[in-house]
Write an enzyme that holds these catalytic residues in place. Structure first.
Site, PDB file in Angstrom:
ATOM      1  N   GLY A  12      20.332 -36.157  21.445  1.00 11.14           N
ATOM      2  CA  GLY A  12      20.827 -36.553  20.128  1.00 11.14           C
ATOM      3  C   GLY A  12      19.777 -37.019  19.147  1.00 11.14           C
ATOM      4  O   GLY A  12      20.080 -37.757  18.202  1.00 11.14           O
ATOM      5  N   HIS A 109      17.787 -24.515  15.582  1.00 14.28           N
ATOM      6  CA  HIS A 109      17.229 -23.804  16.733  1.00 14.28           C
ATOM      7  C   HIS A 109      15.712 -23.969  16.714  1.00 14.28           C
ATOM      8  O   HIS A 109      15.085 -23.805  15.661  1.00 14.28           O
ATOM      9  CB  HIS A 109      17.616 -22.322  16.667  1.00 14.28           C
ATOM     10  CG  HIS A 109      17.141 -21.570  17.865  1.00 14.28           C
ATOM     11  ND1 HIS A 109      17.770 -21.671  19.087  1.00 14.28           N
ATOM     12  CD2 HIS A 109      16.087 -20.740  18.041  1.00 14.28           C
ATOM     13  CE1 HIS A 109      17.116 -20.927  19.963  1.00 14.28           C
ATOM     14  NE2 HIS A 109      16.095 -20.352  19.362  1.00 14.28           N
ATOM     15  N   LEU A 144      25.234 -15.554  18.751  1.00 17.33           N
ATOM     16  CA  LEU A 144      24.363 -16.672  19.127  1.00 17.33           C
ATOM     17  C   LEU A 144      23.109 -16.723  18.249  1.00 17.33           C
ATOM     18  O   LEU A 144      22.404 -15.715  18.105  1.00 17.33           O
ATOM     19  CB  LEU A 144      23.946 -16.509  20.605  1.00 17.33           C
ATOM     20  CG  LEU A 144      22.992 -17.563  21.150  1.00 17.33           C
ATOM     21  CD1 LEU A 144      23.668 -18.917  21.247  1.00 17.33           C
ATOM     22  CD2 LEU A 144      22.447 -17.137  22.504  1.00 17.33           C
TER      23      LEU A 144
END
Ligand code: GRF
Length: 201
Positions: A12, A109, A144
């Protein structure tokens, strides 16, 4: 005021960077209204609790993809979420979920997409021998690591790097890039032509 919903599965740190920027007024008119994890042991859940942000665990184990997604979507709607930020959310989203929030779901990403989609992107880039890598914040579509790109940041690969030092320098840029992308989608006018996001103002 726009409400952000964060989906995460682990550490996180991207969520924490966004939360700090919101608290410091660097993402104006935004509030994190809920953090949802599919894993009870996610570090991000403990961080949310420490920061006084509503945190929910909606376990995914043993559930079909779409039925889990329907629970998550219901929680997001209950918390009046305008934008969904995936921040280390280790689940593929069902097409149904993606259709509920068109151009409202962002993902980060750790590579310069379309290079090195999927898991362990930093290791993939390091092993391939690229001299430059980085991170990408993009809208989520049904494929994806694929939707239109909002922000990218580059990171040079140094001869002295190993996978870990490289991943750490990418992560620093992720923490900058995600808030920049949120500010862009919240506060700028843009259009999407094909895959290209173009700022209008
Ligand atoms: C980040 O590297 C992000 O790019 C990828 O998963 C990792 C999550 O890290 N999608 P954290 O949980 O935000 O620290």
């Amino acid at each position: 005021m726009k409400n952000l919903g964060i989906l995460l599965s682990g550490r996180g740190s991207n969520f924490e960077a966004i939360a700090k920027n919101v608290a410091a007024g660097r993402i104006p008119n935004a509030k994190i209204s809920v953090v949802i994890s599919n894993r009870a042991d996610a570090g991000g859940i403990a961080t949310a609790q420490r920061l006084g942000i509503t945190a929910l665990v909606i376990p995914s184990k043993g559930k079909g993809r779409e039925s889990h997604d329907r629970e998550v979507a219901a929680a997001l709607q209950q918390h009046k979420v305008d934008f969904v930020c995936l921040a280390g959310y280790m689940r593929l989203l069902s097409p149904w979920f993606v259709r509920q929030f068109p151009y409202k779901i962002l993902n980060i990403h750790p590579s310069l997409l379309p290079a090195f989609p999927g898991l362990e992107a930093q290791e993939q880039a390091f092993a391939y021998g690229v001299k430059v890598t980085g991170c990408t914040v993009h809208f989520v579509d049904e494929e994806l690591d694929h939707g239109p790109i909002i922000v990218q940041k580059t990171v040079p690969v140094l001869d002295t790097d190993d996978e870990h030092s490289l991943a750490a320098r990418i992560l620093e840029q992720e923490h900058i890039a995600y808030s920049e992308a949120i500010n862009l989608v919240l506060h700028r006018k843009f259009k999407i032509e094909g895959r290209r996001l173009k700022l209008i103002s």
